[in-house]
Design an enzyme around this catalytic site. Structure first.
Site, mmCIF file in Angstrom:
data_model
loop_
_atom_site.group_PDB
_atom_site.id
_atom_site.type_symbol
_atom_site.label_atom_id
_atom_site.label_comp_id
_atom_site.label_asym_id
_atom_site.label_seq_id
_atom_site.Cartn_x
_atom_site.Cartn_y
_atom_site.Cartn_z
ATOM 1 N N ARG A 6 0.863 -1.234 -0.069
ATOM 2 C CA ARG A 6 -0.165 0.091 -0.081
ATOM 3 C C ARG A 6 0.845 1.153 0.160
ATOM 4 O O ARG A 6 0.520 2.463 -0.595
ATOM 5 C CB ARG A 6 -0.899 -0.074 1.180
ATOM 6 C CG ARG A 6 -2.255 -1.167 0.960
ATOM 7 C CD ARG A 6 -2.632 -1.576 2.129
ATOM 8 N NE ARG A 6 -3.774 -2.571 2.097
ATOM 9 C CZ ARG A 6 -3.813 -3.586 1.978
ATOM 10 N NH1 ARG A 6 -2.491 -4.307 1.723
ATOM 11 N NH2 ARG A 6 -4.870 -4.607 1.591
ATOM 12 N N GLY A 25 -1.448 -12.125 -5.040
ATOM 13 C CA GLY A 25 -2.572 -11.838 -5.127
ATOM 14 C C GLY A 25 -3.114 -10.407 -4.626
ATOM 15 O O GLY A 25 -4.079 -10.015 -5.216
ATOM 16 N N ARG A 44 -6.362 -18.359 -9.037
ATOM 17 C CA ARG A 44 -7.092 -17.802 -8.084
ATOM 18 C C ARG A 44 -8.193 -16.925 -8.296
ATOM 19 O O ARG A 44 -8.094 -16.294 -9.527
ATOM 20 C CB ARG A 44 -6.099 -17.189 -7.043
ATOM 21 C CG ARG A 44 -4.967 -17.952 -6.633
ATOM 22 C CD ARG A 44 -3.831 -16.997 -5.567
ATOM 23 N NE ARG A 44 -4.421 -16.466 -4.406
ATOM 24 C CZ ARG A 44 -3.751 -15.805 -3.537
ATOM 25 N NH1 ARG A 44 -2.473 -15.548 -3.793
ATOM 26 N NH2 ARG A 44 -4.439 -15.424 -2.550
ATOM 27 N N ASP A 59 -4.497 -15.073 7.420
ATOM 28 C CA ASP A 59 -3.296 -15.423 7.002
ATOM 29 C C ASP A 59 -2.291 -16.318 7.727
ATOM 30 O O ASP A 59 -1.376 -17.044 7.410
ATOM 31 C CB ASP A 59 -2.476 -14.325 6.273
ATOM 32 C CG ASP A 59 -2.861 -13.750 5.122
ATOM 33 O OD1 ASP A 59 -3.562 -14.563 4.338
ATOM 34 O OD2 ASP A 59 -2.684 -12.746 4.882
ATOM 35 N N ARG A 98 3.542 -19.926 3.598
ATOM 36 C CA ARG A 98 3.006 -19.816 4.686
ATOM 37 C C ARG A 98 3.190 -21.494 5.417
ATOM 38 O O ARG A 98 3.338 -21.746 6.413
ATOM 39 C CB ARG A 98 1.707 -19.073 4.796
ATOM 40 C CG ARG A 98 1.931 -17.881 4.516
ATOM 41 C CD ARG A 98 0.783 -16.869 5.225
ATOM 42 N NE ARG A 98 0.618 -15.676 4.642
ATOM 43 C CZ ARG A 98 1.483 -14.663 4.969
ATOM 44 N NH1 ARG A 98 2.315 -14.722 6.027
ATOM 45 N NH2 ARG A 98 1.307 -13.318 4.458
#
Length: 442
Positions: free
Chosen positions: A32, A100, A128, A321, A393
């Site tokens: 961001r 993503g 996705r 997440d 992850r």
């Protein structure tokens, strides 16, 4: 055989974690900062930027759109903002790798531009789902198309005009919310998004830091188009998603304690702390400061006897997440842990419910996948071989399982760890995890 890459982790059993260290910068905030700094007026200084593959994909895409960015140099960037209407057409499709977040946020940001763009990614990202963001953008007047399956590539054509809408999201998603707010910067009138549950609010906080006309009222977030945005200094805190691996590792280890400094403690991201504490984890939180609207603090963790729980539904979007590593905590807890209402885990970099259940089963843990979650019965964890299926992850979560397993764990498909946590192996080694990385035969 490795999947989606030939990198392999081998973790010898036992050991403990100890020491004081800092995890890399927050990935969500790094994305961001680049996007908003690029469309603000003036020079934005960013420190703590995550130099992982995903955030670097966002940075490369902004450069392709004509934005001058110096760095990163030791996590520091200087972005020469071009203003909301200063982006230029890219010479080719924007390749966003495995990210993503990049694809969904860029879909909103680019929907209001006066030029056409195509968004592509790696094999995983191209599978996705994207309609949950393209459909509400189309309601705003965006000219955006997916492939027949609702996936990338995304083709964005110039729209005659975007118009603000009042959109109620069927499922809480920070990425979808952020895409609509970014498109709202280019829309006529006000764009309002209503969430059924709280999701991470980094976009709202950073929009405020850059001077956008954004308002938050409970579950409603709104933004007005054409409001000027000015450059800002952004200090990116350590990523709590990366810290989560060490929170779990220190909790299940046989001894020692760790301290993690300058970790982001945004209340929409601390679900992992709340869940682990409900399981009996000994996590001490010391609030330090606030950077660009983001709370920051220090976390200290000691080993604890964990108990299985039913994970409260209100905490699910606050830890979405972090569930792969929470599942490792559940495997080491006494009793049963049940998660429901987390169907989003099925459409991450992998089907995280199925892949984690398969891996836990391979290590001797009873794990029953559910349509929208999982049921895990804690017990003795054995050594064995698991597949991360190219999911960063999952690879790091199973790495921490070695602290509690009675034998070595081999993890295939670990090449993508650098997307979010460059230097993970070295940092984990320094903390005491008996891990090594090697290339495996394809």
């Amino acid at each position: 055989m490795a999947v989606n890459g030939t990198r392999q982790f081998i973790i010898e059993s036992g050991g403990s974690l100890s020491g004081t260290f800092q995890v890399p910068g927050d990935k969500s905030i790094s994305h961001r900062a680049v996007m908003l700094g690029a469309i603000a007026e003036g020079g934005t200084e960013v420190s703590g930027f995550l130099e992982g593959d995903d955030a670097m994909a966002t940075l490369a895409a902004m450069r392709a759109l004509g934005v001058s960015i110096e760095g990163p140099h030791a996590g520091r960037l200087r972005i020469a903002g071009v203003g909301r209407h200063g982006l230029k057409p890219a010479a080719a499709a924007l390749d966003l790798g495995n990210s993503g977040t990049s694809m969904r946020l860029f879909s909103g940001l680019l929907a209001g531009q006066r030029f056409a763009t195509q968004l592509v990614g790696d094999q995983s990202l191209m599978r996705r789902p994207m309609r949950r963001v393209t459909e509400p953008l189309s309601q705003m007047g965006a000219m955006i198309q997916t492939a027949a399956q609702g996936t990338a590539p995304l083709s964005i054509e110039p729209a005659a005009a975007l118009r603000g809408i009042d959109y109620s999201m069927p499922v809480a998603s920070a990425q979808v919310k952020s895409a609509l707010l970014l498109a709202g910067l280019y829309a006529e009138g006000r764009t309002r998004v209503t969430e059924p549950a709280v999701s991470r609010d980094h976009t709202e906080r950073m929009l405020q830091a850059f001077g956008a006309d954004v308002a938050v009222d409970g579950p409603h977030v709104s933004v007005t188009g054409d409001a000027p945005m000015e450059a800002a200094a952004v200090s990116v805190p350590g990523d709590i998603s990366s810290a989560a691996f060490f929170l779990v590792g220190a909790s299940i280890a046989g001894g020692g304690s760790i301290t993690l400094t300058h970790v982001g403690l945004n209340p929409t991201r601390t679900g992992v702390i709340d869940i682990l504490r409900r399981m009996g984890a000994r996590i001490h939180v010391e609030a330090d400061e606030t950077d660009a609207g983001e709370p920051v603090g220090t976390l200290t963790v000691e080993p604890a006897a964990l108990q299985g729980i039913d994970i409260p539904p209100e905490l699910v979007p606050l830890a979405i997440d972090e569930f792969p590593t929470i599942f490792i905590a559940a495997a080491c807890a006494t009793g049963v842990t049940t998660l429901r209402g987390a169907e989003e885990l099925r459409v991450k970099e992998s089907d995280r419910i199925a892949v984690m259940a398969e891996g836990l089963t391979a290590l001797g843990i009873e794990a029953e996948p559910l349509a929208d979650g999982i049921r895990i019965v804690g017990g003795a964890m054995h050594g064995g071989a698991v597949q991360a299926q190219g999911d960063h992850r999952i690879a790091m979560a199973f790495a921490m399982a070695g602290l509690a397993a009675d034998g070595a764990i081999t993890i295939d498909g670990c090449a993508e760890v650098d997307t979010s946590f460059p230097g993970f192996v070295e940092l984990a080694q320094g903390a005491g995890l008996r891990i090594r990385s090697q290339e495996s035969a394809a």
